[in-house]
Design a protein around this motif. Structure first.
Motif, PDB file in Angstrom:
ATOM      1  N   UNK A 192      10.622  -1.923   1.039  1.00 21.33           N
ATOM      2  CA  UNK A 192       9.924  -2.401  -0.169  1.00 21.33           C
ATOM      3  C   UNK A 192      10.915  -3.220  -1.008  1.00 21.33           C
ATOM      4  N   UNK A 229      11.615  -1.962  -9.741  1.00 24.30           N
ATOM      5  CA  UNK A 229      11.603  -0.508  -9.764  1.00 24.30           C
ATOM      6  C   UNK A 229      12.752  -0.054  -8.878  1.00 24.30           C
ATOM      7  N   UNK A 240       1.307  -3.319 -11.879  1.00 29.34           N
ATOM      8  CA  UNK A 240       2.149  -2.187 -12.251  1.00 29.34           C
ATOM      9  C   UNK A 240       1.540  -0.834 -11.942  1.00 29.34           C
ATOM     10  N   UNK A 241       0.227  -0.782 -11.692  1.00 36.49           N
ATOM     11  CA  UNK A 241      -0.352   0.534 -11.406  1.00 36.49           C
ATOM     12  C   UNK A 241       0.096   1.086 -10.051  1.00 36.49           C
ATOM     13  N   UNK A 242       0.125   0.203  -9.046  1.00 37.63           N
ATOM     14  CA  UNK A 242       0.444   0.696  -7.715  1.00 37.63           C
ATOM     15  C   UNK A 242       1.793   0.266  -7.190  1.00 37.63           C
ATOM     16  N   UNK A 243       2.429  -0.685  -7.860  1.00 38.44           N
ATOM     17  CA  UNK A 243       3.694  -1.239  -7.387  1.00 38.44           C
ATOM     18  C   UNK A 243       3.576  -1.670  -5.927  1.00 38.44           C
ATOM     19  N   UNK A 244       2.468  -2.329  -5.608  1.00 37.75           N
ATOM     20  CA  UNK A 244       2.170  -2.688  -4.240  1.00 37.75           C
ATOM     21  C   UNK A 244       2.654  -4.086  -3.901  1.00 37.75           C
ATOM     22  N   UNK A 255       8.984  -2.247 -16.070  1.00 38.21           N
ATOM     23  CA  UNK A 255       7.584  -2.590 -15.838  1.00 38.21           C
ATOM     24  C   UNK A 255       7.399  -4.016 -15.332  1.00 38.21           C
ATOM     25  N   UNK A 271       3.367   6.741  -7.952  1.00 41.45           N
ATOM     26  CA  UNK A 271       2.550   5.649  -8.485  1.00 41.45           C
ATOM     27  C   UNK A 271       2.503   5.747 -10.004  1.00 41.45           C
ATOM     28  N   UNK A 272       1.838   4.787 -10.618  1.00 41.43           N
ATOM     29  CA  UNK A 272       1.674   4.764 -12.073  1.00 41.43           C
ATOM     30  C   UNK A 272       3.005   4.975 -12.787  1.00 41.43           C
ATOM     31  N   UNK A 273       3.951   4.138 -12.456  1.00 37.42           N
ATOM     32  CA  UNK A 273       5.240   4.185 -13.123  1.00 37.42           C
ATOM     33  C   UNK A 273       6.022   5.453 -12.816  1.00 37.42           C
ATOM     34  N   UNK A 280       2.262   1.509   0.076  1.00 36.92           N
ATOM     35  CA  UNK A 280       3.446   0.872  -0.480  1.00 36.92           C
ATOM     36  C   UNK A 280       4.370   1.807  -1.215  1.00 36.92           C
ATOM     37  N   UNK A 281       5.630   1.410  -1.237  1.00 38.44           N
ATOM     38  CA  UNK A 281       6.640   2.079  -2.036  1.00 38.44           C
ATOM     39  C   UNK A 281       6.753   3.553  -1.650  1.00 38.44           C
ATOM     40  N   UNK A 325       7.884  -7.026   0.802  1.00 38.15           N
ATOM     41  CA  UNK A 325       6.507  -7.003   0.276  1.00 38.15           C
ATOM     42  C   UNK A 325       5.699  -8.177   0.810  1.00 38.15           C
TER      43      UNK A 325
END
Ligand code: FAD
Ligand code: AMP
Lengths: 262, 329
Positions: free
Chosen positions: B98, B260, A123-127, B256, B137-139, B119-120, B103
């Motif tokens: 994405x 997203x 969840x930190x990078x959504x990678x 989460x 990033x970070x939500x 990414x994203x 992915x």
């Protein structure tokens, strides 16, 4: 069968996150660290398989993280995993997806595995890039977004979730998997589990043990962060009381027109 | 360094996904800035149909193969073909949507090409010889700009709805890709089962109509949310509470531990706006919430919060939208 679950330690969603302006990296100290929520499902899937398969099936937790994450790893052991290995080395700092996957692949080769289970996304990078990169470096197939996993005689059959449904996919061990939430709610650690976790081993591996041929960490990364900025927070909503259904609908309809969304 | 731009085309039996057109449009802009060509790779059943649809976008070449192995085996043939095009094109930036499929492709091809992965991504900038990618990033709380270091290849996953799709016919050349020799495929796709009837993936829908615990059961998702989503050209999403209750499949969950999304419009009913939900949708263009309670957390970050009963408001709203669309048709 040896199952290894890769677990990423991430800052708690609720925590206020700070980026170090000098290193442009997330400040991980002083922020509560948790197991990446998706990885709890990976642990659950592994433990459920262990229960189903019985015999000599073991579950090892693997994380690439600073040694200070040991306490968090213990939570995975308390859930029922057998042991843990941490790849912890200052030389790994600044690794991007490429460098992380490369270093982790070498460590996983050393640990040995029949099945690797990863979370689908951190969840930190959504990678969500790491598991596939890992499979490539390890030369094992990646059955992604799996649920309803059946394994017998080293043959695997699972449903692979897609945007509109699922595929039934078959293959053979060794392989890597990512799992979805449909594998079941992660179990809570029992009191017995928590007590037992204290006696389980968490081995710490250093980079020097891996004999890497390529650079990792900041130097080995193929990408570099050039800028980090806080995203402006959204403001508070305009709040409108709807007297009845038609009135509420009219408020929204007019708003969508105003925003040129209609 | 001159680099080409290669897009990976996502499609289902010839039905091209929307994000692909966004990739095609951005590929042209990027290729022009870095002095290379814009290429597309479309694989599997329906690839030639896709090539026709893509002909309306400003690409130089569309590389296709209708090899049935692409649909029979998971990912391996796809990555082999994409690699073959990348190796023959030389130094390139590879753009992938994405999405769930994107992915997987991106992670594999990045490792195969020993390339960096960003990414994203919601914006791409060229600074001198460097390609810089901008991503929340970070939500969605920070915006990160990440550059590829000097290396022949770089892989980027693009967030759907972040780039505009603009058609411009240029008569791209269609090239058949030769089957990469000596490959073996490890995972067999035995069957394909459709559960959701929607053509559009949640992540790429321009409009998302989401429902939560406040809707009380599965029916309102079909009877209240779906008609509104259809009227607005979008799709239905849900909070985790709704997915956990079994009202909708987890594939519709936003947040989460779900997807997203970044649609132009996010309209939700019966969702309180917990932080775990917020991180999955706070980068939407416009956020509208319907809630019985005027003091819910979603009021802190939505654009409009209508305090009222979703069961009464939604049918009326759907009717207004339908009438307005009919009047303008
Ligand atoms: C590790 C972790 C991960 C999580 N991941 C996610 C995630 O990915 N996505 C996610 O959504 N949540 C996630 N959650 C759960 C999250 O914390 C919330 O519990 C959840 O989002 C609540 O869903 P809700 O808003 O539908 O329900 P509630 O919070 O119960 O809200 C229901 C709302 O409906 C309103 N309402 C009731 N009746 C009506 C009516 N007739 N008309 C209008 N409004 C009405 C109520 O006023 C209320 O505000 C996660 C939690 C954890 C711990
Ligand atoms: N540092 C790490 N240590 C262990 N596992 C990781 C690490 N980074 C990523 N993973 C695994 O890869 C998955 C996807 O991560 P990411 O590609 O960062 O979104 C996670 O859910 C983990 O299972």
């Amino acid at each position: 069968m040896k199952i290894v679950v890769t677990v990423k330690l991430v800052p708690d969603t609720n925590a206020v996150k700070r980026i170090d302006p000098a290193t442009k990296r997330l400040v991980r100290t002083g922020v509560e660290t948790v197991i990446n929520p998706f990885d709890e499902y990976a642990i659950e899937a592994a433990l459920a398989l262990k229960e189903k398969l019985g015999g000599d099936t073991t579950v090892t937790i693997f994380t690439m993280a600073a040694e200070s994450g040991k306490e968090v790893v213990r939570k995975a052991l308390a859930m029922g995993a057998d042991d843990a290995v941490m790849l912890s080395d200052a030389g790994l700092e600044g690794s991007d997806v490429w460098a992380s996957a490369y270093a982790m692949a070498q460590a996983l080769k050393k640990i040995g595995f029949d099945l690797i289970i990863c979370g689908a996304l951190a969840e930190d990078g959504n990678t969500g890039g790491l598991p596939n990169a890992l499979s490539e470096y390890l030369g094992v197939p990646a059955l992604t977004n799996a649920r309803h996993i059946e394994i017998s005689d080293a043959k695997v059959k699972a449903q692979r979730e897609t945007d509109s449904g699922y595929q039934v996919v078959t293959g053979a061990l060794p392989m890597l998997m990512t799992v979805t939430m449909a594998v079941g709610e992660p179990r809570y650690a029992s009191l017995k589990g928590i007590m037992g976790a204290k006696r389980k081993t968490t081995a710490v591996m250093a980079l020097s043990e891996l004999g890497l041929e390529k650079a990792v960490g900041t130097g080995g990364a193929k990408t570099e962060v050039v800028e980090i900025a806080a995203r402006p927070a959204r403001g508070k909503a305009r709040v409108e009381e709807a007297a009845d259904g038609p009135a509420g609908a009219k408020i929204i309809f007019d708003f969508l027109k105003e925003r040129k969304l209609l | 360094m001159t680099r080409n731009v290669i897009i990976f085309v996502e499609h289902k039996a010839g039905h091209t996904r929307k994000v692909t057109f966004e990739l095609a449009t951005e590929a042209r802009a990027l290729a022009d800035q870095i002095g290379g060509r814009a290429l597309a790779v479309a694989l599997g059943n329906g690839a030639s149909t896709v090539a026709q649809a893509l002909g309306k976008y400003p690409l130089d070449e569309i590389h296709i193969s209708e090899d049935p192995d692409v649909d029979r085996f998971l990912l391996d043939p796809t990555v082999d073909y994409l690699e073959a095009v990348a190796r023959s094109a030389g130094p390139s930036i590879v753009l992938v949507g994405n999405t769930m499929m994107g992915r997987d492709v991106a992670g594999r091809i990045a490792a195969r090409l020993q390339a960096g992965l960003t990414s994203d991504v919601t914006g791409i900038r060229v600074e001198g010889a460097r390609v810089e990618c901008i991503a929340p990033k970070l939500g969605g709380n920070t915006i990160t700009t990440c550059a590829f270091k000097e290396a022949p290849y770089g892989v980027v996953t693009i967030r759907p709805n972040a780039f505009a799709a603009a058609s411009l016919e240029t008569g791209a050349q269609v090239v058949q890709i030769a089957k990469p020799a000596g490959k073996s495929y490890a995972l067999t796709i035995e069957a394909e089962v459709e559960e959701a009837s929607d053509e559009m993936g949640l992540e790429e829908a321009p409009v998302v109509i989401a429902g939560g615990r406040g809707l009380g059961g599965p029916e309102p998702f079909d009877t209240l949310l779906k008609p509104l989503a259809q009227a607005l050209g979008g799709t239905v999403g849900a909070s985790r509470a709704a997915a956990d209750a079994g009202w909708v499949p987890y594939s519709l969950q936003i947040g989460q531990t779900g997807k997203v999304v970044s649609p132009q419009l996010y309209l939700c009913a019966g969702i309180s706006g917990a932080i775990q939900h917020k991180v999955g949708m706070q980068t939407a263009g416009t956020i509208v919430a319907i809630n019985k309670d005027g003091s819910v957390p979603i009021g802190e970050f939505a654009d409009l919060l209508v305090v009222g009963d979703a069961f009464k408001i939604l049918p009326e709203l759907t009717q207004l939208v339908q009438e307005s669309k009919a009047a303008h048709a």
